[in-house]
Design a protein around this motif. Structure first.
Motif, mmCIF file in Angstrom:
data_model
loop_
_atom_site.group_PDB
_atom_site.id
_atom_site.type_symbol
_atom_site.label_atom_id
_atom_site.label_comp_id
_atom_site.label_asym_id
_atom_site.label_seq_id
_atom_site.Cartn_x
_atom_site.Cartn_y
_atom_site.Cartn_z
ATOM 1 N N MET A 1 0.818 -1.180 0.000
ATOM 2 C CA MET A 1 0.000 0.000 0.000
ATOM 3 C C MET A 1 0.870 1.256 0.000
ATOM 4 O O MET A 1 0.619 2.178 -0.756
ATOM 5 N N LEU A 2 1.885 1.291 0.830
ATOM 6 C CA LEU A 2 2.793 2.432 0.888
ATOM 7 C C LEU A 2 3.541 2.586 -0.423
ATOM 8 O O LEU A 2 3.751 3.702 -0.902
ATOM 9 N N LYS A 3 3.894 1.475 -1.022
ATOM 10 C CA LYS A 3 4.601 1.497 -2.303
ATOM 11 C C LYS A 3 3.716 2.121 -3.382
ATOM 12 O O LYS A 3 4.174 2.954 -4.166
ATOM 13 N N ASN A 4 2.442 1.764 -3.422
ATOM 14 C CA ASN A 4 1.514 2.334 -4.405
ATOM 15 C C ASN A 4 1.350 3.841 -4.192
ATOM 16 O O ASN A 4 1.267 4.606 -5.149
ATOM 17 N N LEU A 5 1.293 4.269 -2.957
ATOM 18 C CA LEU A 5 1.160 5.683 -2.633
ATOM 19 C C LEU A 5 2.382 6.465 -3.095
ATOM 20 O O LEU A 5 2.264 7.548 -3.676
ATOM 21 N N LEU A 6 3.586 5.899 -2.872
ATOM 22 C CA LEU A 6 4.815 6.573 -3.297
ATOM 23 C C LEU A 6 4.911 6.643 -4.816
ATOM 24 O O LEU A 6 5.340 7.651 -5.377
ATOM 25 N N VAL A 7 4.509 5.586 -5.496
ATOM 26 C CA VAL A 7 4.544 5.582 -6.963
ATOM 27 C C VAL A 7 3.563 6.613 -7.509
ATOM 28 O O VAL A 7 3.875 7.353 -8.445
ATOM 29 N N SER A 8 2.387 6.696 -6.924
ATOM 30 C CA SER A 8 1.388 7.675 -7.357
ATOM 31 C C SER A 8 1.894 9.094 -7.149
ATOM 32 O O SER A 8 1.727 9.963 -8.005
ATOM 33 N N ALA A 9 2.514 9.344 -6.005
ATOM 34 C CA ALA A 9 3.046 10.673 -5.720
ATOM 35 C C ALA A 9 4.156 11.038 -6.700
ATOM 36 O O ALA A 9 4.254 12.181 -7.152
ATOM 37 N N ALA A 10 4.993 10.073 -7.051
ATOM 38 C CA ALA A 10 6.073 10.323 -8.003
ATOM 39 C C ALA A 10 5.516 10.647 -9.380
ATOM 40 O O ALA A 10 6.024 11.531 -10.083
ATOM 41 N N LEU A 11 4.466 9.960 -9.801
ATOM 42 C CA LEU A 11 3.854 10.226 -11.099
ATOM 43 C C LEU A 11 3.205 11.611 -11.140
ATOM 44 O O LEU A 11 3.346 12.341 -12.119
ATOM 45 N N VAL A 12 2.526 11.976 -10.084
ATOM 46 C CA VAL A 12 1.904 13.299 -10.024
ATOM 47 C C VAL A 12 2.971 14.376 -10.016
ATOM 48 O O VAL A 12 2.866 15.393 -10.707
ATOM 49 N N GLY A 13 4.024 14.179 -9.255
ATOM 50 C CA GLY A 13 5.110 15.154 -9.198
ATOM 51 C C GLY A 13 5.810 15.314 -10.529
ATOM 52 O O GLY A 13 6.158 16.413 -10.936
ATOM 53 N N SER A 14 6.002 14.232 -11.254
ATOM 54 C CA SER A 14 6.677 14.329 -12.551
ATOM 55 C C SER A 14 5.781 15.003 -13.588
ATOM 56 O O SER A 14 6.269 15.639 -14.509
ATOM 57 N N ALA A 15 4.475 14.885 -13.442
ATOM 58 C CA ALA A 15 3.564 15.542 -14.374
ATOM 59 C C ALA A 15 3.543 17.052 -14.150
ATOM 60 O O ALA A 15 3.269 17.812 -15.066
ATOM 61 N N LEU A 16 3.836 17.500 -12.951
ATOM 62 C CA LEU A 16 3.824 18.926 -12.642
ATOM 63 C C LEU A 16 5.086 19.637 -13.093
ATOM 64 O O LEU A 16 5.091 20.854 -13.256
ATOM 65 N N ILE A 17 6.156 18.901 -13.287
ATOM 66 C CA ILE A 17 7.423 19.499 -13.706
ATOM 67 C C ILE A 17 7.343 19.803 -15.198
ATOM 68 O O ILE A 17 7.034 18.948 -16.004
ATOM 69 N N ALA A 18 7.632 21.055 -15.562
ATOM 70 C CA ALA A 18 7.580 21.461 -16.964
ATOM 71 C C ALA A 18 8.821 20.960 -17.684
ATOM 72 O O ALA A 18 9.905 20.919 -17.117
ATOM 73 N N PRO A 19 8.685 20.581 -18.945
ATOM 74 C CA PRO A 19 9.858 20.158 -19.709
ATOM 75 C C PRO A 19 10.826 21.323 -19.884
ATOM 76 O O PRO A 19 10.418 22.485 -19.960
ATOM 77 N N ALA A 20 12.104 21.013 -19.963
ATOM 78 C CA ALA A 20 13.139 22.038 -20.055
ATOM 79 C C ALA A 20 13.072 22.782 -21.376
ATOM 80 O O ALA A 20 13.211 23.992 -21.433
ATOM 81 N N ALA A 21 12.859 22.083 -22.466
ATOM 82 C CA ALA A 21 12.790 22.728 -23.768
ATOM 83 C C ALA A 21 11.828 21.954 -24.653
ATOM 84 O O ALA A 21 11.772 20.739 -24.600
ATOM 85 N N VAL A 22 11.094 22.683 -25.453
ATOM 86 C CA VAL A 22 10.182 22.059 -26.388
ATOM 87 C C VAL A 22 10.631 22.452 -27.780
ATOM 88 O O VAL A 22 10.751 23.636 -28.089
ATOM 89 N N ALA A 23 10.890 21.465 -28.608
ATOM 90 C CA ALA A 23 11.345 21.737 -29.963
ATOM 91 C C ALA A 23 10.145 21.935 -30.872
ATOM 92 O O ALA A 23 9.255 21.097 -30.934
ATOM 93 N N LEU A 24 10.093 23.086 -31.564
ATOM 94 C CA LEU A 24 9.025 23.362 -32.506
ATOM 95 C C LEU A 24 9.512 23.067 -33.914
ATOM 96 O O LEU A 24 10.679 23.301 -34.233
ATOM 97 N N PRO A 25 8.639 22.593 -34.764
ATOM 98 C CA PRO A 25 9.037 22.434 -36.160
ATOM 99 C C PRO A 25 9.380 23.797 -36.748
ATOM 100 O O PRO A 25 8.889 24.833 -36.298
ATOM 101 N N ALA A 26 10.196 23.832 -37.774
ATOM 102 C CA ALA A 26 10.639 25.084 -38.376
ATOM 103 C C ALA A 26 9.459 25.897 -38.896
ATOM 104 O O ALA A 26 9.425 27.118 -38.774
ATOM 105 N N SER A 27 8.455 25.246 -39.451
ATOM 106 C CA SER A 27 7.305 25.978 -39.977
ATOM 107 C C SER A 27 6.511 26.642 -38.856
ATOM 108 O O SER A 27 6.002 27.741 -39.008
ATOM 109 N N ALA A 28 6.379 25.983 -37.712
ATOM 110 C CA ALA A 28 5.652 26.558 -36.585
ATOM 111 C C ALA A 28 6.409 27.750 -36.009
ATOM 112 O O ALA A 28 5.814 28.745 -35.634
ATOM 113 N N ALA A 29 7.716 27.660 -35.929
ATOM 114 C CA ALA A 29 8.515 28.767 -35.408
ATOM 115 C C ALA A 29 8.425 29.971 -36.337
ATOM 116 O O ALA A 29 8.351 31.110 -35.898
ATOM 117 N N THR A 30 8.412 29.743 -37.644
ATOM 118 C CA THR A 30 8.318 30.827 -38.605
ATOM 119 C C THR A 30 6.950 31.486 -38.524
ATOM 120 O O THR A 30 6.835 32.702 -38.526
#
Length: 98
Positions: A1-30
């Protein structure tokens, strides 16, 4: 049970962290870089100011400054002539059609 709670918390925490960089296609950037240039027309470049005895880039129906009372102004969109007037039915100094 504790293991499931920790895994759930880790998944929620990782979803809240924004990605460092997002690559846009050249056409979208233009396309994104061109968007402000297209929307930046005459209307956004116009700034409310006094030009001699008249005012430029006024907004019809808006309140007038004390310095503009009784003076004429030109609308920023239609370039029509307005005058800063007081009416007893609407006791405020506003830009009204001349």
């Amino acid at each position: 049970m504790l293991k499931n709670l920790l895994v759930s918390a880790a998944l929620v925490g990782s979803a809240l962290i924004a990605p460092a960089a997002v690559a846009l296609p050249a056409s979208a950037a233009t396309l994104h870089a061109q968007a402000p240039a297209v929307s930046a027309g005459v209307h956004t470049a116009c700034q409310y100011r006094q030009d001699g005895k008249v005012w430029r880039c006024i907004t019809p129906g808006a309140f007038c400054p004390k310095a503009a009372r009784g003076k004429y102004g030109y609308a920023k969109v239609t370039n029509r002539k307005y005058r800063c007037l007081y009416k007893s039915s609407d006791p405020y100094w506003r830009w009204r059609r001349a």
